[in-house]
Scaffold this active site. Sequence first.
Site, short mmCIF file in Angstrom:
data_model
loop_
_atom_site.label_atom_id
_atom_site.label_comp_id
_atom_site.label_asym_id
_atom_site.label_seq_id
_atom_site.Cartn_x
_atom_site.Cartn_y
_atom_site.Cartn_z
N HIS A 126 0.83 -1.20 0.00
CA HIS A 126 0.00 0.00 0.00
C HIS A 126 0.87 1.26 0.00
O HIS A 126 0.36 2.36 0.12
CB HIS A 126 -0.89 0.04 1.26
N ARG A 149 -9.48 3.68 -7.13
CA ARG A 149 -10.93 3.59 -7.14
C ARG A 149 -11.50 4.96 -6.81
O ARG A 149 -10.87 5.73 -6.06
CB ARG A 149 -11.32 2.59 -6.05
#
Length: 318
Positions: A126, A149
């Site tokens: 991440h 997203r």
Amino acid sequence: EELSSAEAIERVVEFMSTLPTENGWNSFQPLRLYEGFWTFPHFLESIILAQHRFKPKPGDIFLCSAPKSGTTWLKALSFAIVTRNLYDTSNSPLLTKGPHHCVPNMVGFEYKPDVRQPGIPLIPTHAPYHCLPKSVLGSDDVKVVYICRDPKDAFVSMFHFAANRRPKENEHIAIEEAFELFCLGRSVFGPAWDHILGYWKASQERPEKVMFLKYEELMNDSELYVKKLAEFIGYPFSFEEEQGGVVKKLIDLCSFENLSNLDVNKTGKRHEDDDEATNKTFFIKGKVGDWQNHLTPEMANRLDNIVEQKLSGTGLSF
Ligand code: A3P
């Protein structure tokens, strides 16, 4: 200077204690600020260790994402692509192990350089782009795939995830409060828009090394983007495979529908020491636009405005 793993961890933990700290969405998990991003100490520990110790190998593929943006899906698809000659869709480990087990997080890889599973050069993280190890940023032999997203959906997904993962005795934060923090950039790997922008710019500057995917696009045209993904990471589908429906089979194997209904993803644990089934917390709805069921139009507008402003002039939008 070569430190032992224990010494290195000790130093990192000591360093982390000097960083700005705020309560996260759960008071039991503080967020620390490092190089412009807020995150949990356990993520940060592995990122900093990787910055110091990670040695890339030619062919390594970094799978990067902000949390709740399609990590699980990207892991599943990439694993299925890379292993498609080892398994078919009836005996894929994805059917019995779950994506996070098949492509384990790299917590730990910094101390044991060889945790890569043979034949599976996938390294998920991440970490924001500029926090990737320098050895990776400077390498011509490593590919980086990023999935992002719509921040509205990522926020809603993160809100549900945090609710599911909190200790039961803790009350959950109100959605309005979590939203406020998210808009201030105080979320895991927030500010969300900066995480996205870092990879977006990198993908513009080094398109042959950094691929930028959107959850929404992958959902709308899975076949196109899965083919692009396979080609980008060096495992292109042959004409025969395409004709034989291999792409479609692989997409079906990794679909939300299929994965979320497997026993392992309903009742399985991610770590042996988890008290409860945790795999299922990675599968909630798997839809585009679920924010509409949770955000007021005012909230949606506010976040849209922030994101639009931050992304303006970059060529990227949601
Ligand atoms: P929702 O909460 O909107 O349902 P991450 O994998 O980065 O943690 O993101 C989790 C989100 O991806 C959740 O979104 C989850 O349902 C969705 N997801 C998980 N597996 C998926 C899949 N195979 N296909 C599409 N979406 C998936």
